[in-house]
Design an enzyme around this catalytic site. Structure first.
Site, short mmCIF file in Angstrom:
data_model
loop_
_atom_site.label_atom_id
_atom_site.label_comp_id
_atom_site.label_asym_id
_atom_site.label_seq_id
_atom_site.Cartn_x
_atom_site.Cartn_y
_atom_site.Cartn_z
N CYS A 1 7.66 -4.56 -1.45
CA CYS A 1 6.34 -5.13 -1.16
C CYS A 1 6.22 -6.47 -1.87
O CYS A 1 6.80 -6.69 -2.93
CB CYS A 1 5.24 -4.17 -1.65
SG CYS A 1 3.57 -4.62 -1.13
N CYS B 1 -0.52 8.67 -3.65
CA CYS B 1 -0.91 7.30 -3.34
C CYS B 1 -0.48 6.34 -4.45
O CYS B 1 -0.78 6.56 -5.62
CB CYS B 1 -2.43 7.25 -3.15
SG CYS B 1 -3.06 5.63 -2.72
#
Length: 410
Positions: free
Chosen positions: A138, A377
């Protein structure tokens, strides 16, 4: 989990490039494959329909099983292509039934060992949600997110995005005449096991817009995988220029990783905010195509102790969202090795939720799932990135290693 580094006696051969797989291809991609083996243009549309049904509806892994296609064409297809899925290098099952697959994509060239990504399945009684990745690594460096500590390697292709769903459905037995693994916790309502997809895995989906759009077209096609667009949610950290096109071209549900109500704090938590501040982000949300009370935007808000969890911030969140059909997912922070953050106390989360709820917004607190396998998450990170630099260098170069104790994941 420990990963032992074994001594090598000789360098291994370069990765072997396999026959390209048809799994994950769009209709246009399948038509191109048929053109490559000489199928006449006037015949291709019919043949694409046949392939599509066998690959995406039935999930077959062998051309010989495609009984509606003639033997000659089956042989041609098998000689030139495969129906291979990405290699699953590890599968972990949480005590709560969550499953995480670490999968390696096929090499793209002679010096590529294959990108690794993680994909997570979260089962509940009446639904099964698959969290897919759109990038390897990312670029966004959100400070509370484990994935954000991994550098961006590359975008995933359309085929690699679709293949994550295919791996999950194959592994769960979620195709006709298949059964789930013994003892697996899956929905018990008699329907499909993967009912929803969220683009909340590794990467920022709107920085890989074209591949994500085309993958959604494959996933939502009603002749194959048949997941409705309202069962697909694309989550973004706030790539404002692409939010409108997302609604226009993909028609999916939208989720915003918000996490702060002040630019100063959001600049720290979500550095992308420096480029697209909260005011611009909220305007893009207000004008999101198709936004209605039946198609609300989900705002994700991770609860960080003493950072963003005060009553004042709850009230400011309500003010920010005024007039936007929305629900707020409050996410207890999932710790990972090396983080500086802590999860808010439970009574503080409940108080925050109460303020938001009384203002008229649904504010469910997301139950942490898969924490014990780092599948919750913000915890995804490919296994190669977790290895120490020394171990990773030895594995990549495949050179003899001195005898050493097992190398533990960081």
């Amino acid at each position: 989990m420990s990963l032992a580094v074994s001594p090598m006696t000789a360098p291994a051969a370069e990765p072997v490039l396999r026959r390209p797989s048809l799994v994950g291809r769009t209709r246009a991609g399948m038509a191109q494959a048929l053109a490559e083996i000489g199928v006449p243009e006037k015949e291709r549309r019919m043949r694409v329909g046949q392939l599509w049904n066998w690959v995406y509806h039935y999930g077959v892994r062998d051309f010989e099983a495609m009984t509606t296609i003639g033997k000659g064409l089956r042989a041609q297809l098998a000689e030139r292509f495969s129906l291979d899925l990405p290699e699953v290098t590890a599968e972990q099952v949480s005590t709560d039934g969550t499953r995480k697959w670490l999968m390696r994509m096929p090499p793209t060239g002679p010096h590529d060992r294959g990108a690794e990504i993680e994909c997570v399945y979260i089962p509940e009684v009446d639904r099964g949600t698959l969290c897919v990745s759109s990038q390897v690594g990312c670029t966004l460096t959100c400070t509370f997110c484990h994935t954000g500590t991994q550098r961006l390697v590359r975008n995933l292709t359309t085929e690699e995005i679709v293949a994550q769903l295919m791996v999950a459905r194959d592994g769960l037995g979620d195709f006709p005449n298949r059964k789930p693994p013994e003892g697996a916790f899956v929905p018990n309502d008699g329907g499909r096991l993967v009912t929803n997809i969220v683009f909340m895995g590794m990467g920022e989906p709107l920085y890989n817009f074209d591949a994500v759009r085309d993958a959604i077209d494959v996933i939502a096609d009603d002749q194959g995988l048949s997941l409705g667009r309202r069962r697909i949610t694309v989550s973004t950290s706030g790539v404002v220029p692409q939010i409108g096109p997302l609604g226009e071209e993909m028609g999916t549900m939208l989720a915003i990783s918000l996490h702060a109500v002040r630019d100063e704090l959001r600049n720290e938590l979500v550095p992308l905010n420096k480029k697209y501040p909260i005011k611009d982000l909220m305007e893009a949300c207000r004008t999101y195509p198709g936004l209605t009370n039946a198609k609300r935007i989900t705002f994700e808000y991770v609860m960080l102790k003493g950072v963003n969890d005060s009553d004042a911030e709850a009230r400011e969140l309500v003010r920010l969202l005024k007039g936007i059909p929305a629900k707020i997912n409050l996410i207890p922070f999932n710790p990972w090795p090396g983080t500086k953050y802590e999860c808010s106390d439970w009574d503080r989360i409940e108080r925050f939720s109460e303020i938001v709820f009384r203002a008229g917004y649904a504010s469910p607190v997301r139950t942490p799932r898969g924490r014990d396998i780092l599948a919750a998450c913000g915890q995804l990170k490919s296994e190669t990135e977790k290895l120490s630099a020394r171990a990773r260098l030895m594995l990549e170069q495949e050179q003899p290693a001195e005898p050493a104790p097992a190398v533990a994941a960081e």
